[in-house]
Design an enzyme around this catalytic site. Structure first.
Site, mmCIF file in Angstrom:
data_model
loop_
_atom_site.group_PDB
_atom_site.id
_atom_site.type_symbol
_atom_site.label_atom_id
_atom_site.label_comp_id
_atom_site.label_asym_id
_atom_site.label_seq_id
_atom_site.Cartn_x
_atom_site.Cartn_y
_atom_site.Cartn_z
ATOM 1 N N TYR A 155 0.839 -1.212 0.000
ATOM 2 C CA TYR A 155 0.000 0.000 0.000
ATOM 3 C C TYR A 155 0.871 1.259 0.000
ATOM 4 O O TYR A 155 0.672 2.168 -0.820
ATOM 5 C CB TYR A 155 -0.936 -0.004 1.211
ATOM 6 C CG TYR A 155 -1.778 1.258 1.284
ATOM 7 C CD1 TYR A 155 -2.780 1.483 0.353
ATOM 8 C CD2 TYR A 155 -1.546 2.229 2.255
ATOM 9 C CE1 TYR A 155 -3.543 2.648 0.382
ATOM 10 C CE2 TYR A 155 -2.306 3.388 2.300
ATOM 11 C CZ TYR A 155 -3.308 3.594 1.363
ATOM 12 O OH TYR A 155 -4.049 4.753 1.385
ATOM 13 N N LYS A 159 1.325 4.289 -2.915
ATOM 14 C CA LYS A 159 1.061 5.714 -2.670
ATOM 15 C C LYS A 159 2.313 6.565 -2.906
ATOM 16 O O LYS A 159 2.210 7.737 -3.286
ATOM 17 C CB LYS A 159 0.494 5.912 -1.270
ATOM 18 C CG LYS A 159 -0.890 5.270 -1.099
ATOM 19 C CD LYS A 159 -1.903 5.808 -2.111
ATOM 20 C CE LYS A 159 -3.293 5.246 -1.936
ATOM 21 N NZ LYS A 159 -4.279 5.808 -2.864
#
Ligand SMILES: NC(=O)c1ccc[n+]([C@@H]2O[C@H](COP(=O)([O-])OP(=O)(O)OC[C@H]3O[C@@H](n4cnc5c(N)ncnc54)[C@H](OP(=O)(O)O)[C@@H]3O)[C@@H](O)[C@H]2O)c1
Length: 261
Positions: A155, A159
């Site tokens: 994750y 990002k």
């Protein structure tokens, strides 16, 4: 920016930050294209915003994690005769837990949605916006993109990609009259943590979706390449750029460490 007579495409508009963008932009007079998997939620939101604000709100139900979903969405928007003036790449999810324990299919979906589709939509609409010398793209990154995050490694990496891509495109877009912004929320009060399976992690206090959206639209207006929502989040994210890497990783690990037992 005058949002009237403009059409905004929002991915992940069925809840959380995306639905807040939809409500705020409808209030400012923008027409909307709302995209997510939950058609019923999108239809309910669209009906409410049409009747409250007299705007046009189109619903496109799509699973954006499947390969080619970005191209499919661009084609569907074209078939409906719609022009996208503002793109908000908001759909995304996180996975919590160590990579060795992860379901590979879920990780693939996470990268497809957070990275691949966002890139495809940005590529397609940057071109059409540049042709008009006008438009804006908000890509939703995260404070997780400022440092590696053990237990949420993929994750955080997705990002970091969104942040880097968007800041570079801020410069490229400027040459063509297109604004590009990376929005970096910290912990925000949405379904995100339930879906990531990390609701019990020590994420600290959460900001409201309203605060996040206001931060984004102010930063877009100011022509910034990126913005971090919330003073506390700004201090942590910027601090992580100067602290020793081992310390930064250790602090991030502690923040999302799964509870024992
Ligand atoms: N909440 C936070 O603390 C936080 C912090 C930093 C960044 N962010 C980022 O903010 C963005 C929005 O998240 P949120 O917090 O608002 O979470 P959320 O409440 O879980 O909303 C996520 C949205 O994405 C949509 N979505 C998920 N998978 C999809 C798929 N395969 N295809 C199409 N749409 C899909 C969901 O709709 P359906 O389920 O109907 O498809 C929903 O509308 C994400 O990019 C997230 O990474 C969140």
């Amino acid at each position: 920016m005058d949002y009237r007579q403009r059409t905004t495409l929002i991915t992940g508009a069925s809840g959380g930050i995306g639905a807040e963008f939809a409500k705020t932009l409808a209030d400012k007079g923008s027409d909307l294209i709302l995209v997510a998997r939950s058609e019923d939620k999108l239809e309910a939101l669209a009906a409410d915003l049409r009747s409250r604000h007299g705007i046009r709100a189109e619903v496109i139900a799509a699973d954006l994690s499947v390969p080619g979903a970005g191209d499919g969405l661009v084609t569907e928007v074209g078939k409906r005769g719609l022009d996208v003036d503002i793109l908000i790449n908001n759909a995304g999810f996180g996975t919590h837990g160590d990579l060795i324990d992860a379901d590979p299919a879920r990780i693939r979906d996470e990268v497809s949605l957070n990275v691949a589709v966002l890139t495809d939509l940005t590529t397609a609409y940057l071109k059409t916006m540049a042709a008009k010398q006008s438009g804006a793209i908000i890509n939703v990154a995260s404070t997780a993109g400022f440092q590696p995050v053990p237990h949420m490694a993929v994750y955080a990496a997705t990002k970091a990609y969104v942040l880097s891509l968007s800041e570079a495109l801020w410069w490229e877009g400027k040459q063509h009259g297109v604004k590009v912004l990376a929005l970096c929320p910290g912990a925000t009060d949405t379904e995100f943590f339930d879906i990531a399976g990390s609701d019990d992690a020590a994420v600290g206090s959460r900001r409201s979706t309203r605060q996040v959206v206001d931060t984004a639209l102010d930063a877009l207006e100011a022509g910034k390449p990126s913005v971090i929502d919330g003073a506390q989040n700004r201090i942590s994210a910027i601090g992580s750029r100067f602290a020793p890497r081992r310390l930064v990783i250790a602090i991030a690990e502690r923040a999302v460490r799964p509870k024992k037992g």
